[in-house]
Design a protein around this motif. Structure first.
Motif, PDB file in Angstrom:
ATOM      1  N   LEU B 138       0.829  -1.208   0.000  1.00 10.81           N
ATOM      2  CA  LEU B 138       0.000   0.000   0.000  1.00 10.81           C
ATOM      3  C   LEU B 138       0.862   1.256   0.000  1.00 10.81           C
ATOM      4  N   GLN B 163      -3.316   4.224  11.652  1.00 11.32           N
ATOM      5  CA  GLN B 163      -4.371   3.711  12.524  1.00 11.32           C
ATOM      6  C   GLN B 163      -3.759   3.389  13.889  1.00 11.32           C
ATOM      7  N   ASN B 201      -6.919   7.422  10.518  1.00  9.73           N
ATOM      8  CA  ASN B 201      -8.167   7.126   9.805  1.00  9.73           C
ATOM      9  C   ASN B 201      -9.190   6.456  10.698  1.00  9.73           C
ATOM     10  N   GLN B 202      -8.742   5.768  11.743  1.00  8.08           N
ATOM     11  CA  GLN B 202      -9.695   5.141  12.660  1.00  8.08           C
ATOM     12  C   GLN B 202      -9.011   4.813  13.978  1.00  8.08           C
ATOM     13  N   ARG B 212      -3.394  -5.710  12.136  1.00  4.66           N
ATOM     14  CA  ARG B 212      -4.119  -6.763  11.436  1.00  4.66           C
ATOM     15  C   ARG B 212      -4.790  -6.186  10.204  1.00  4.66           C
ATOM     16  N   ALA B 213      -5.354  -4.955  10.371  1.00  2.00           N
ATOM     17  CA  ALA B 213      -5.973  -4.293   9.225  1.00  2.00           C
ATOM     18  C   ALA B 213      -4.900  -4.018   8.171  1.00  2.00           C
ATOM     19  N   GLY B 215      -2.221  -5.708   7.641  1.00  2.00           N
ATOM     20  CA  GLY B 215      -1.875  -6.985   7.024  1.00  2.00           C
ATOM     21  C   GLY B 215      -2.850  -7.337   5.911  1.00  2.00           C
ATOM     22  N   ARG B 216      -4.134  -7.153   6.158  1.00  2.00           N
ATOM     23  CA  ARG B 216      -5.139  -7.473   5.147  1.00  2.00           C
ATOM     24  C   ARG B 216      -5.214  -6.423   4.058  1.00  2.00           C
ATOM     25  N   GLY B 217      -4.468  -5.321   4.232  1.00  2.00           N
ATOM     26  CA  GLY B 217      -4.514  -4.275   3.227  1.00  2.00           C
ATOM     27  C   GLY B 217      -5.655  -3.302   3.433  1.00  2.00           C
ATOM     28  N   GLU B 218      -6.200  -3.256   4.655  1.00  2.00           N
ATOM     29  CA  GLU B 218      -7.299  -2.333   4.927  1.00  2.00           C
ATOM     30  C   GLU B 218      -6.790  -1.035   5.540  1.00  2.00           C
ATOM     31  N   ASN B 219      -5.501  -0.927   5.708  1.00  2.00           N
ATOM     32  CA  ASN B 219      -4.924   0.227   6.377  1.00  2.00           C
ATOM     33  C   ASN B 219      -3.441   0.223   6.023  1.00  2.00           C
ATOM     34  N   PHE B 237       1.829 -11.768   5.493  1.00  2.00           N
ATOM     35  CA  PHE B 237       1.335 -10.473   5.027  1.00  2.00           C
ATOM     36  C   PHE B 237       2.517  -9.539   4.747  1.00  2.00           C
TER      37      PHE B 237
END
Lengths: 739, 341
Positions: B138, B163, B201-202, B212-213, B215-219, B237
């Motif tokens: 990312l 985050q 962002n959160q 963890r986010a 790692g999944r590419g959500e952050n 990840f």
């Protein structure tokens, strides 16, 4: 009638409960057994003299726990009525007195004396320091308390209440007692917690400071920052209620008023929300629309834009809840849309109204109660929903998750949790009340007993096209989301490594062979069997309590019936998080000390799902003509025999529905469960949260998928059984959804 | 009917007999580490001693809440794992029991210091340093520079990419707040948190959720304990772990025996066993990359090398106390979280 013959001899029921009281006092261990209800080690371990296992009689005989001795008076009193006729005023008076005395004393000593002597300071001030203590009530105390309750109700019946019907009075008494103990008492306990200061004193100021908190009522979102959780919840719930109602109506119209070919498939969608474990929809949405979701990446590639985190927050929660609750609105509205009598619409058309006018001025207004019902259900479900905001909420705080984090977070503030719970309860109860008020006032009856030939007219064209578009695209979307769930359970590591594998199923559910036979070596078996067991125990109890209550509500009239109905339906409006918190606060200390056991889970399920059993029962019982009961009663049966031999057999479909529904709900519940699970009794849903927390999406989704199939099997089995036991009687579709 | 009663009676007696026969020692074990580690600890202890273990895994905050709720009538025996602050708070409130283990000689000084600061009511079992991790893919796709220091995270180009957890609900995030106050001083530390706030962002609820986010590419960037970031990298990840250049704070994962434990003897056995090198080596089997407190235990080569990280002299007594905690959190609530983003 039978009453004539029972004038002289004592009724066997009375003898039974008198004996039960004595047995509870003299034979069973009075206190809770530390090893659980099902251990029998106590039988060989110093019983009946060992203090831990002794029945009350032996305790008192050895000079211990002398506060139990006064119970001998109400136990002995009913012996006086054994020879008396029922018509003797003393008969009723003695039973009422003995029952009331017994119950009051058991409650008083239970609350007054805890594990550190007297519970209240004023008792210590009055009687001095008590050098003894007691734990939670066990077999003996439970049996005794039950006996007193039914002696009391028999006394009331003997005085002539409800025509002296012992069964009905006892049933009413029993339902009131358990609802008080397991709904009102814990809620009251929790509400008190809102007023407790840090040093344990009570203060109104504490309540106000927590109530007027900016995190609850702030309006920052109007000026660029964040709004309070209360506004967020309210706004979300209204949106969800509105959208699910509109979508549900569209679905219902397509199913009932169009030539659409795949109606059965659409109906099948209604089962989905019931059998879907929490989080699953949220996880699937993340995997599709998250920052690195499949769809997001495809869109990003196609248009060359950077994906954003738009999903986290209001949009994500809204989509997830709409997916989850639209089928519920659909279910409610099918019944209503079908229920609008075609002859009304035909009349309108005969009077030269065109299709559109008919729909707008006749059909739609007649659906109004259903629309209100669907909206309020969506509203309440959204308010109480816990799983979706937890996964997708982002910075969008809502009440149900805030309550959870007030308790478990680093802040650990029970008072704040209680205040938040009160606000949430206020919203849901208002909606619940509004629903009842709205539906109670007007008459929307169009289906009468008279011949009702005719078919529903098709929707006007201008409406039909957009409705079909909406329905087909939403149904497709739902199917895709669920398809993704299955697919997600079969890939190695979603988004990173998409090779297909059964790895997650193997980790969760592998079975090995050892020299001792089968070995359930998968990581999920433990929680899986516990879940099945708890759900299987809770389901018949829920159905029983629900149906008895429904019977009382539809077939009997008694003083305070409205309050009684409100009380039994109340737990539907109480969100699970609130139940969880209140159970922890109320049942961790004597007299009822059941946290950490399987019993507390079973009880929480019974009272969470009871309203469903009640609704199902009411719906089908109101279809049975009262003349059936009357003829049974005229032929000399009493009301218990009538209930068992006439009504119950006719209710088989309702019983099965209630059974399966409560079984399935018990398997998917999370909000209350997460507070109540323990080392020995871990449930599937709380295990799944643990996996989600650990980024182990594969296993979480595989487990959820398995649960979905188990529940599908349960529902399928129900369909099969109910299909068989069709009663030889024409019925309307019993589609009224429990409200 | 009579036949039924007989069968019932016979089976009851058989059941009762089997129950008495199998009555063994038992231990109720509250675990606040990751699920598989908890399972492994419980199983290994059962194998080592024959004591039946009942394990519940909940986050340290949840467990603390539970122990507090059960204070008048404790159900648990021993509480193992999770960041040290709730253990210290539990000690402060007298919810946990004093115990001096014979295993102490084998432990690192920081583990014993943790015990002494809490009147021997808790002890360190592992430690981990605070830092952050970022998703390399990312970062590249957004053309962002690679961060190396805490100050880097304030750069405007990271807006919406960082985050962290909410300090109100997570021990990790509170450690971050307290570390910043100790690294930069209170005023500067809060200025840092305000600057960070603009890029966040959160605020997640759980401490390790940000990585963890990521790692999944959500952050993109998650502020967490470094061992959590390493675990994501090892799981496959695309995560790069950063030890910030200004130095950083750390946590001491702890263990306590619950006051009034019903199985006190078994709890003490577990306590001694959990401090041994062998049991601490189990961490490697489940990819837990914290530094063990037993000097003889092995560390993974994937684990962040504590000797290479600049650690601050974290004041656990001061920043673990309820009063200081409440004061800092309230200040953060009022001065930082209300700012527009």
């Amino acid at each position: 009638m039978r009453a004539v013959s029972s004038e002289k001899t004592t009724p066997p029921v009375l003898v039974f409960w008198i004996a039960a009281g004595w047995i509870g006092f003299c034979l069973f261990p009075w206190y809770m057994l530390e090893d659980g209800l099902w251990s029998f080690g106590w039988l060989f371990d110093g019983y009946p003299f060992d203090e831990d296992y002794a029945p009350a009689l032996f305790l008192v005989g050895q000079g211990e726990k002398l506060w139990l001795a006064p119970l001998l008076i109400p136990l002995a009193l009913p012996l006086l009525v054994l020879r008396r006729p029922k018509s003797d005023p003393a008969y009723a008076r003695i039973l009422i007195l003995s029952g009331a005395l017994g119950i009051v004393w058991i409650i008083a000593q239970g609350f007054g004396i805890g594990i550190r002597g007297f519970t209240y300071d004023w008792l210590t001030a009055l009687f001095g320091e008590l050098d003894d203590r007691q734990y939670g009530m066990g077999y003996g105390a439970m049996i005794c308390a039950t006996a007193f309750l039914f002696l009391f109700t028999q006394g009331i019946a003997a005085r002539g209440a409800i025509n002296g019907d012992v069964f009905v009075v006892s049933a009413i008494g029993g339902v009131i007692a358990i609802v008080t103990a397991f709904v009102f008492f814990p809620i009251a306990r929790m509400l008190f917690a809102a007023f407790i200061t840090e040093d344990g004193a009570y203060s109104i100021a504490v309540f106000f400071s927590k109530f007027f908190d900016d995190r609850l009522w702030g309006l920052g979102c109007l000026s660029g920052t964040r709004c309070g959780a209360a506004w967020n919840s309210l706004f979300l719930a209204i949106l969800v209620g509105f959208i699910t109602t509109v979508l549900g109506l569209a679905f219902a119209l397509v199913v009932t008023r169009s030539g659409f070919r795949h109606k059965r498939a659409l109906r099948a969608l209604t089962v989905l929300p019931i059998i879907t474990p929490p989080f699953v929809i949220g996880l699937a949405l993340i995997l599709l629309f998250g920052l690195s979701g499949t769809v997001s990446e495809a869109v990003a590639e196609a248009f060359g834009i950077q994906p954003t985190r738009w999903l986290y927050g209001l949009p994500g929660v809204l989509i997830a809840q709409t997916l989850a609750f639209t089928p519920i609105a659909f279910l409610v509205l099918i019944g209503v849309v079908e229920g609008v009598s075609p002859s009304m619409e035909e009349a309108a058309q005969t009077l030269r109204a065109n299709k559109w006018q008919t729909f707008r001025t006749v059909s739609l207004p007649l659906m109004r109660p259903g629309l209100a019902n669907a909206f309020l259900l969506g509203f309440i479900e959204s308010m109480a929903d816990f799983g979706n905001p937890l996964v997708l909420g982002g910075n969008f705080d809502v009440l149900s998750t805030e309550i959870f984090f007030a308790i478990v977070g680093a802040q650990y503030d029970q008072g704040r949790a209680a205040v938040l719970a009160m606000v949430l309860l206020f919203f849901t109860l208002s909606a619940f009340y509004a629903q009842r008020m709205w539906l109670g006032k007007k008459s929307y009856t169009t289906v009468t007993g008279k011949g009702d030939a005719g078919v529903h007219p098709v929707m006007p064209r201008g409406l039909s096209i957009p409705v079909h578009c909406v329905v087909i695209s939403w149904a497709l979307f739902t199917v895709i989301v669920y398809g993704m769930i299955v697919y997600g359970s079969l890939v190695e590591l979603w988004g990173v490594n998409n090779t297909l594998t059964f790895k997650h199923y193997v980790t969760a559910f592998s079975i090995g062979m050892t020299e001792h036979g089968l070995h359930w070596s998968g990581a999920a078996w433990d929680s899986f069997w516990t879940t099945i067991m708890i759900a299987a125990i809770a389901a018949p109890l829920t159905a029983a309590v629900g149906l008895v209550t429904a019977y009382l509500l539809t077939r009997q009239s008694f003083a305070g019936k409205n309050a009684f109905e409100f009380g039994t339906m109340l737990s539907f409006a109480i969100p699970g998080t609130v139940i969880g918190v209140s159970y922890i606060l109320a049942f961790n200390v004597p007299p009822i000390e059941i946290t950490g056991t399987g019993i507390i889970l079973v009880i929480s399920f019974i009272f969470r799902n009871m309203p469903v059993g009640v609704r199902a029962g009411i719906a089908s019982m109101s279809q049975l003509d009262r003349s059936l009961d009357e003829s049974s009663l005229t032929l000399g049966a009493n009301s218990w025999q009538t209930f068992r031999k006439v009504i119950l057999p006719l209710l088989r479909p309702a019983i099965l529905a209630a059974l399966v529904y409560s079984f399935v709900r018990a398997m998917t519940a999370i909000s209350a469960v997460i507070f109540l699970v323990s080392a020995e009794y871990d449930m599937a849903t709380s295990y799944i949260i643990g996996r989600v927390e650990n980024n182990d999406y594969g296993l979480a989704i595989a487990y959820s998928t398995t649960l979905i199939f188990v529940m599908l099997a349960a529902v399928g089995l129900l369909q099969l059984l109910v299909g068989r036991v069709r009663i030889g009687r024409r019925m309307h579709h019993a589609t009224e959804r429990p409200a | 009917m009579k036949k039924h009663t007989t069968t019932l009676a016979v089976s009851m007696i058989a059941l009762a007999a089997s129950v008495t026969a199998s009555q063994a020692d038992k231990l109720t074990f509250y675990c606040s580490a990751q699920e598989d580690w908890c399972q492994l600890m419980a199983r290994s202890f059962e194998e080592a001693t024959g004591i039946d273990v009942n394990m519940t895994r909940k986050s340290s905050g949840e467990t603390f809440a539970q122990i507090r709720a059960e204070a008048t009538n404790p159900k648990g025996d021993v509480w193992w794992g999770g960041t040290g602050d709730p253990h210290l708070q539990a000690a402060e409130e007298g919810l946990t029991m004093e115990y001096v283990s014979p295993m102490r000689d084998e432990l690192h000084d920081w583990a014993i210091a943790q015990a002494e600061s809490a009147g021997n009511r808790t002890i360190g079992i592992y430690s981990g340093a605070l830092g952050y991790g970022y998703n390399t893919e990312l970062l590249a796709s957004n053309n962002l520079p690679e961060p190396a220091c805490w100050e880097d995270l304030l750069k405007p180009e990271y807006k919406g990419h960082v985050q962290m957890a909410n300090p109100n609900s997570s021990g990790t995030a509170y450690t971050t707040l307290a570390s910043m106050v100790q690294i930069f001083g209170e005023d500067e530390g809060f200025e840092f948190m305000k600057g960070l706030h603009a890029n966040i962002n959160q605020y997640t609820k759980s401490g390790s959720a940000p990585i963890r986010a990521a790692g999944r590419g959500e952050n993109t960037i998650g502020i967490v304990f470094m061992h959590d970031a390493v675990a994501q990298a090892v799981a496959g990840f695309p995560i790069q772990v950063v030890a910030p250049c200004e130095g950083t704070g750390y946590e001491i994962g702890s263990m306590s025996i619950i006051e009034g434990a019903r199985n006190e003897e078994e709890a003490k056995k577990f306590y001694d066993w959990a401090l041994s090198a062998d049991s601490q080596n189990l961490a490697l089997q489940v990819n837990a990359f914290q530094v063990p407190s037993n000097k003889g235990a092995q560390t993974s080569d994937k684990a962040p090398d504590m000797s290479m990280i600049k650690l601050i002299d974290y004041d656990f007594v001061k920043y673990g106390s309820s009063d200081e905690r409440k004061r800092l959190l309230q200040k953060w609530d009022e001065d930082v979280s209300t700012l527009p983003q």
